[in-house]
Design a protein around this motif. Structure first.
Motif, PDB file in Angstrom:
ATOM      1  N   GLY A  27     -10.999 -30.459  67.642  1.00  0.00           N
ATOM      2  CA  GLY A  27     -10.408 -31.302  68.683  1.00  0.00           C
ATOM      3  C   GLY A  27     -11.382 -32.306  69.284  1.00  0.00           C
ATOM      4  N   LEU A  28     -12.571 -32.424  68.699  1.00  0.00           N
ATOM      5  CA  LEU A  28     -13.547 -33.399  69.217  1.00  0.00           C
ATOM      6  C   LEU A  28     -13.150 -34.824  68.869  1.00  0.00           C
ATOM      7  CD1 LEU A  28     -17.156 -32.049  68.556  1.00  0.00           C
ATOM      8  CD2 LEU A  28     -16.133 -32.681  70.742  1.00  0.00           C
ATOM      9  N   ILE A  29     -12.532 -34.969  67.715  1.00  0.00           N
ATOM     10  CA  ILE A  29     -12.110 -36.289  67.241  1.00  0.00           C
ATOM     11  C   ILE A  29     -10.636 -36.214  66.845  1.00  0.00           C
ATOM     12  CG2 ILE A  29     -12.429 -37.979  65.353  1.00  0.00           C
ATOM     13  CD1 ILE A  29     -15.361 -37.634  65.637  1.00  0.00           C
ATOM     14  N   LEU A  30      -9.915 -37.260  67.189  1.00  0.00           N
ATOM     15  CA  LEU A  30      -8.482 -37.292  66.915  1.00  0.00           C
ATOM     16  C   LEU A  30      -8.200 -37.409  65.408  1.00  0.00           C
ATOM     17  CD1 LEU A  30      -6.039 -37.419  68.875  1.00  0.00           C
ATOM     18  CD2 LEU A  30      -6.028 -39.885  68.481  1.00  0.00           C
ATOM     19  N   ALA A  31      -7.235 -36.615  64.957  1.00  0.00           N
ATOM     20  CA  ALA A  31      -6.853 -36.697  63.542  1.00  0.00           C
ATOM     21  C   ALA A  31      -6.194 -38.043  63.255  1.00  0.00           C
ATOM     22  CB  ALA A  31      -5.869 -35.581  63.223  1.00  0.00           C
ATOM     23  N   ARG A  32      -6.599 -38.677  62.163  1.00  0.00           N
ATOM     24  CA  ARG A  32      -5.955 -39.923  61.756  1.00  0.00           C
ATOM     25  C   ARG A  32      -5.579 -39.807  60.277  1.00  0.00           C
ATOM     26  NH1 ARG A  32      -6.285 -43.190  66.034  1.00  0.00           N
ATOM     27  NH2 ARG A  32      -8.081 -42.855  67.405  1.00  0.00           N
ATOM     28  N   SER A  33      -4.349 -40.215  59.970  1.00  0.00           N
ATOM     29  CA  SER A  33      -3.903 -40.132  58.585  1.00  0.00           C
ATOM     30  C   SER A  33      -4.629 -41.197  57.766  1.00  0.00           C
ATOM     31  CB  SER A  33      -2.395 -40.364  58.509  1.00  0.00           C
ATOM     32  OG  SER A  33      -2.137 -41.727  58.797  1.00  0.00           O
ATOM     33  N   ALA A  34      -4.597 -41.006  56.455  1.00  0.00           N
ATOM     34  CA  ALA A  34      -5.238 -41.985  55.567  1.00  0.00           C
ATOM     35  C   ALA A  34      -4.607 -43.363  55.755  1.00  0.00           C
ATOM     36  CB  ALA A  34      -5.114 -41.524  54.123  1.00  0.00           C
ATOM     37  N   ASP A  35      -3.291 -43.401  55.939  1.00  0.00           N
ATOM     38  CA  ASP A  35      -2.634 -44.702  56.125  1.00  0.00           C
ATOM     39  C   ASP A  35      -3.053 -45.352  57.442  1.00  0.00           C
ATOM     40  OD1 ASP A  35      -1.368 -44.709  53.726  1.00  0.00           O
ATOM     41  OD2 ASP A  35       0.555 -43.970  54.487  1.00  0.00           O
ATOM     42  N   GLU A  36      -3.177 -44.536  58.475  1.00  0.00           N
ATOM     43  CA  GLU A  36      -3.606 -45.090  59.766  1.00  0.00           C
ATOM     44  C   GLU A  36      -5.030 -45.641  59.648  1.00  0.00           C
ATOM     45  OE1 GLU A  36      -3.623 -42.209  62.896  1.00  0.00           O
ATOM     46  OE2 GLU A  36      -3.984 -43.724  64.435  1.00  0.00           O
ATOM     47  N   MET A  37      -5.874 -44.897  58.936  1.00  0.00           N
ATOM     48  CA  MET A  37      -7.241 -45.382  58.748  1.00  0.00           C
ATOM     49  C   MET A  37      -7.248 -46.665  57.924  1.00  0.00           C
ATOM     50  SD  MET A  37      -9.191 -41.780  58.194  1.00  0.00           S
ATOM     51  CE  MET A  37     -10.876 -42.377  58.136  1.00  0.00           C
ATOM     52  N   ALA A  38      -6.348 -46.730  56.958  1.00  0.00           N
ATOM     53  CA  ALA A  38      -6.292 -47.935  56.115  1.00  0.00           C
ATOM     54  C   ALA A  38      -5.932 -49.165  56.943  1.00  0.00           C
ATOM     55  CB  ALA A  38      -5.278 -47.731  54.985  1.00  0.00           C
ATOM     56  N   THR A  39      -5.009 -48.995  57.880  1.00  0.00           N
ATOM     57  CA  THR A  39      -4.596 -50.175  58.665  1.00  0.00           C
ATOM     58  C   THR A  39      -5.748 -50.704  59.526  1.00  0.00           C
ATOM     59  OG1 THR A  39      -3.808 -48.880  60.545  1.00  0.00           O
ATOM     60  CG2 THR A  39      -2.179 -49.428  58.860  1.00  0.00           C
ATOM     61  N   SER A  40      -6.699 -49.814  59.844  1.00  0.00           N
ATOM     62  CA  SER A  40      -7.812 -50.286  60.684  1.00  0.00           C
ATOM     63  C   SER A  40      -9.147 -50.204  59.946  1.00  0.00           C
ATOM     64  CB  SER A  40      -7.863 -49.476  61.983  1.00  0.00           C
ATOM     65  OG  SER A  40      -7.947 -48.111  61.681  1.00  0.00           O
ATOM     66  N   ILE A  41      -9.079 -50.294  58.614  1.00  0.00           N
ATOM     67  CA  ILE A  41     -10.290 -50.106  57.804  1.00  0.00           C
ATOM     68  C   ILE A  41     -11.392 -51.108  58.180  1.00  0.00           C
ATOM     69  CG2 ILE A  41      -9.601 -51.563  55.815  1.00  0.00           C
ATOM     70  CD1 ILE A  41     -11.267 -48.100  55.546  1.00  0.00           C
ATOM     71  N   ARG A  42     -10.977 -52.306  58.616  1.00  0.00           N
ATOM     72  CA  ARG A  42     -11.979 -53.327  58.964  1.00  0.00           C
ATOM     73  C   ARG A  42     -12.762 -52.972  60.228  1.00  0.00           C
ATOM     74  NH1 ARG A  42      -7.911 -58.184  57.688  1.00  0.00           N
ATOM     75  NH2 ARG A  42      -6.650 -56.687  58.812  1.00  0.00           N
ATOM     76  N   ALA A  43     -12.275 -51.977  60.975  1.00  0.00           N
ATOM     77  CA  ALA A  43     -12.953 -51.612  62.229  1.00  0.00           C
ATOM     78  C   ALA A  43     -14.113 -50.646  61.999  1.00  0.00           C
ATOM     79  CB  ALA A  43     -11.942 -50.969  63.180  1.00  0.00           C
TER      80      ALA A  43
END
Ligand SMILES: CC(C)(COP(=O)(O)OP(=O)(O)OC[C@H]1O[C@@H](n2cnc3c(N)ncnc32)[C@H](O)[C@@H]1OP(=O)(O)O)[C@@H](O)C(=O)NCCC(=O)NCCS
Length: 158
Positions: A27-43
């Motif tokens: 619970g230290l870091i919020l779970a993010r799906s692969a698709d969610e990470m893909a949408t913000s990959i530039r960050a």
């Protein structure tokens, strides 16, 4: 120890999720799906030692005034060697280039951020409501004991 910072590519997502797995489970870091990470990959900025991914961070822009240092993680074996600091500093540099006025962190790592010039603020004073959009997905919601800290970039822009 030669550390290289690189922009993330979509093919890194799997190793990023693997690296952060324990922190997501605890619970230290919020779970993010692969698709969610893909949408913000530039960050994302990734830290490598040789070919090994040892940490990453994301600079998430909310508005013209505000961005958040988020998803910061360093692999257990490589902690306390200055990598976390390096990743946070890279966010500061990028925010400065983009002329973002304020950087935010919501974290349990108060000292680490304070040592890098961040100042604690009351969560009531958080500049934008949309910062809280992720909260309902957090394991700790609604009892949040994260600390809010900000770093004023605008003072540093000449
Ligand atoms: C938080 C986290 C990213 C820090 O990464 P890190 O690489 O260990 O960070 P640093 O090495 O830059 O700094 C960590 C501490 O080690 C100290 N340190 C740095 N280099 C050191 C060295 N060579 N020898 C001894 N200590 C050192 C720093 O002063 C710092 O101390 P402080 O926390 O008391 O200020 C890492 O612990 C982590 O992934 N934690 C789990 C996820 C998490 O909590 N993420 C934060 C979400 S915002």
């Amino acid at each position: 120890m030669q550390v290289e910072l690189k922009r993330a590519k979509l093919y890194h997502i799997k190793s990023m999720q693997e690296l952060v797995k324990n922190e997501v489970e605890s619970g230290l870091i919020l779970a993010r799906s692969a698709d969610e990470m893909a949408t913000s990959i530039r960050a994302y900025t990734l830290a490598f030692i040789g070919n090994t991914l040892v940490g990453f961070v994301s600079l998430h822009i909310y508005s013209q005034n505000l961005a958040e240092v988020r998803s910061l993680v360093v692999s257990k074996d490589y902690r306390k060697k200055g990598l976390g600091k390096k990743l946070i500093e890279s966010c500061k540099e990028e925010a400065k280039e983009l002329e973002i006025k304020t950087l935010l962190s919501l974290t349990y790592q108060k000292k680490l951020f304070e040592n890098l010039g961040f100042i604690e603020i009351s969560k009531k004073d958080l500049p934008e409501h949309k910062v809280w959009a992720d909260c309902s997905r957090c394991k700790h919601f609604p009892i949040c004991d994260e600390i809010a800290l900000i770093y004023k970039i605008v003072d540093k822009i000449k």
